[in-house]
Write a protein that holds these residues in place. Structure first.
Motif, PDB file in Angstrom:
ATOM      1  N   ASP A   1       0.845  -1.188   0.000  1.00 19.01           N
ATOM      2  CA  ASP A   1       0.000   0.000   0.000  1.00 19.01           C
ATOM      3  C   ASP A   1       0.887   1.248   0.000  1.00 19.01           C
ATOM      4  OD1 ASP A   1      -2.168   1.708   0.232  1.00 19.01           O
ATOM      5  OD2 ASP A   1      -2.045   1.684   2.421  1.00 19.01           O
ATOM      6  N   ASP A   2       0.567   2.196  -0.900  1.00 18.67           N
ATOM      7  CA  ASP A   2       1.344   3.438  -0.948  1.00 18.67           C
ATOM      8  C   ASP A   2       0.670   4.571  -0.165  1.00 18.67           C
ATOM      9  OD1 ASP A   2      -0.831   4.005  -2.490  1.00 18.67           O
ATOM     10  OD2 ASP A   2       0.291   4.450  -4.326  1.00 18.67           O
ATOM     11  N   GLY A   3      -0.428   4.245   0.546  1.00 21.86           N
ATOM     12  CA  GLY A   3      -1.118   5.254   1.335  1.00 21.86           C
ATOM     13  C   GLY A   3      -2.038   6.147   0.542  1.00 21.86           C
ATOM     14  N   GLN A   4      -2.109   5.925  -0.776  1.00 23.24           N
ATOM     15  CA  GLN A   4      -2.948   6.759  -1.639  1.00 23.24           C
ATOM     16  C   GLN A   4      -4.022   5.900  -2.289  1.00 23.24           C
ATOM     17  OE1 GLN A   4      -2.558  10.055  -1.800  1.00 23.24           O
ATOM     18  NE2 GLN A   4      -0.847   9.846  -0.350  1.00 23.24           N
ATOM     19  N   PRO A   5      -5.199   6.385  -2.599  1.00 24.42           N
ATOM     20  CA  PRO A   5      -5.693   7.714  -2.188  1.00 24.42           C
ATOM     21  C   PRO A   5      -5.971   7.772  -0.682  1.00 24.42           C
ATOM     22  CG  PRO A   5      -7.464   6.424  -3.165  1.00 24.42           C
ATOM     23  CD  PRO A   5      -6.210   5.620  -3.340  1.00 24.42           C
ATOM     24  N   ASP A   6      -6.068   8.976  -0.173  1.00 27.48           N
ATOM     25  CA  ASP A   6      -6.297   9.182   1.251  1.00 27.48           C
ATOM     26  C   ASP A   6      -7.477  10.136   1.423  1.00 27.48           C
ATOM     27  OD1 ASP A   6      -6.202   9.355   3.952  1.00 27.48           O
ATOM     28  OD2 ASP A   6      -4.277  10.401   4.058  1.00 27.48           O
ATOM     29  N   PRO A   7      -8.645   9.727   1.843  1.00 25.49           N
ATOM     30  CA  PRO A   7      -8.901   8.367   2.335  1.00 25.49           C
ATOM     31  C   PRO A   7      -9.064   7.347   1.207  1.00 25.49           C
ATOM     32  CG  PRO A   7     -10.905   9.694   2.383  1.00 25.49           C
ATOM     33  CD  PRO A   7      -9.812  10.604   1.929  1.00 25.49           C
ATOM     34  N   PRO A   8      -8.906   6.040   1.492  1.00 25.08           N
ATOM     35  CA  PRO A   8      -8.824   5.458   2.833  1.00 25.08           C
ATOM     36  C   PRO A   8      -7.407   5.424   3.420  1.00 25.08           C
ATOM     37  CG  PRO A   8      -8.900   3.711   1.228  1.00 25.08           C
ATOM     38  CD  PRO A   8      -9.011   4.997   0.450  1.00 25.08           C
ATOM     39  N   GLY A   9      -6.369   5.468   2.623  1.00 25.56           N
ATOM     40  CA  GLY A   9      -5.020   5.444   3.152  1.00 25.56           C
ATOM     41  C   GLY A   9      -4.637   4.116   3.774  1.00 25.56           C
ATOM     42  N   ALA A  10      -5.361   3.088   3.442  1.00 17.05           N
ATOM     43  CA  ALA A  10      -5.079   1.762   4.009  1.00 17.05           C
ATOM     44  C   ALA A  10      -5.732   0.715   3.124  1.00 17.05           C
ATOM     45  CB  ALA A  10      -5.614   1.645   5.438  1.00 17.05           C
TER      46      ALA A  10
END
Length: 248
Positions: A1-10
């Motif tokens: 996971d690259d943390g994107q998109p945020d949200p969800p960030g997971a």
């Protein structure tokens, strides 16, 4: 996971059933590790989807549920005499009628003899599970390594006389046991229960001289210390043998 998109960030997890002869129960569809209940025998498939809100990946898991084996008959019997749970000291001295079983260190390394009588196991039976369970007399947590074996005879006599534990011939099957800490006097649960002894018991039941109602003697050696109740302390807390078997 690259943390994107945020949200969800997971990454989110989703289990779904995709095939099978009946609807399965998924305990937690959003957990990476979960439990499923398969109601009938057959082939089932499940998909696991991992999704970060932008991209997802799917893996398929196949499970075959067979017919559960029959449970079999159950026997539970405790040591029933002073001479059937004994300690043999390093010099061969035998101590029946003890207030506790020091397994296995008490000044010297001891051999422990246990005998269980009246075992109504038919000839040709298949032992599907077996264990012995103790009741704690004194708490102890020191590292302990034990080996459990059986007297190689179809009807074991009770213990008596110097050296009568270690001198007995043993069947080839043995089981190692590194018991967990025994935390409190009176405990008699999973920590006080041996690993499966079905191979040890099966070796005796398979002998030509075995007959229903005969006795089996188990011998424990090793190092470390666990302290258990005996028949003389309390017959209701004496060592317990539990086994299940399938009748031929």
């Amino acid at each position: 996971d690259d943390g994107q998109p945020d949200p969800p960030g997971a990454v989110t997890i989703r289990w779904e059933q995709t095939g099978g002869p009946a609807a399965a129960g998924i305990a937690d569809p959003a957990a990476l590790t979960t439990v499923v209940a398969l109601p009938v025998p057959g082939d089932y498939t499940f998909s696991l989807t991992a999704d970060d809100g932008e991209l997802d990946s799917v893996t398929v898991v196949a499970i075959t549920a067979g017919v559960p084996p029959p449970a079999g008959d159950v026997i539970e019997v405790r040591v029933a005499a002073s001479s059937d749970d004994v300690e043999e000291r390093g010099d061969g001295t035998l101590e029946p009628g003890s207030g506790d079983l020091e397994i296995t260190e008490e000044n010297t390394l001891q051999a422990i003899g246990l005998r269980f009588t009246g075992l109504a196991i038919p000839r040709g039976a298949v032992i599907t599970s077996a264990w012995i369970r103790f009741t704690v007399d004194e708490p102890t947590g020191r590292p302990t390594q034990l080996v459990i074996a059986a007297h190689d005879t179809g009807d074991a006599p009770t213990y008596g006389g110097p050296g009568n534990v270690r001198s007995r011939p043993l069947a080839a099957a043995t089981v190692a046991w590194a018991p967990a800490r025994w935390a409190a006097a009176g405990d008699s649960g999973a920590e006080q229960q041996s690993p499966d002894l079905s191979a040890v018991i099966q070796a005796i039941v398979d002998r030509a001289d075995w007959a229903p109602g005969n006795a089996i003697a188990l011998i424990i050696e090793g190092n470390g210390k666990r302290v258990a109740e005996t028949f003389d302390t309390d017959p209701g807390q004496a060592p317990l043998l539990h086994l299940t078997y399938l009748t031929p």
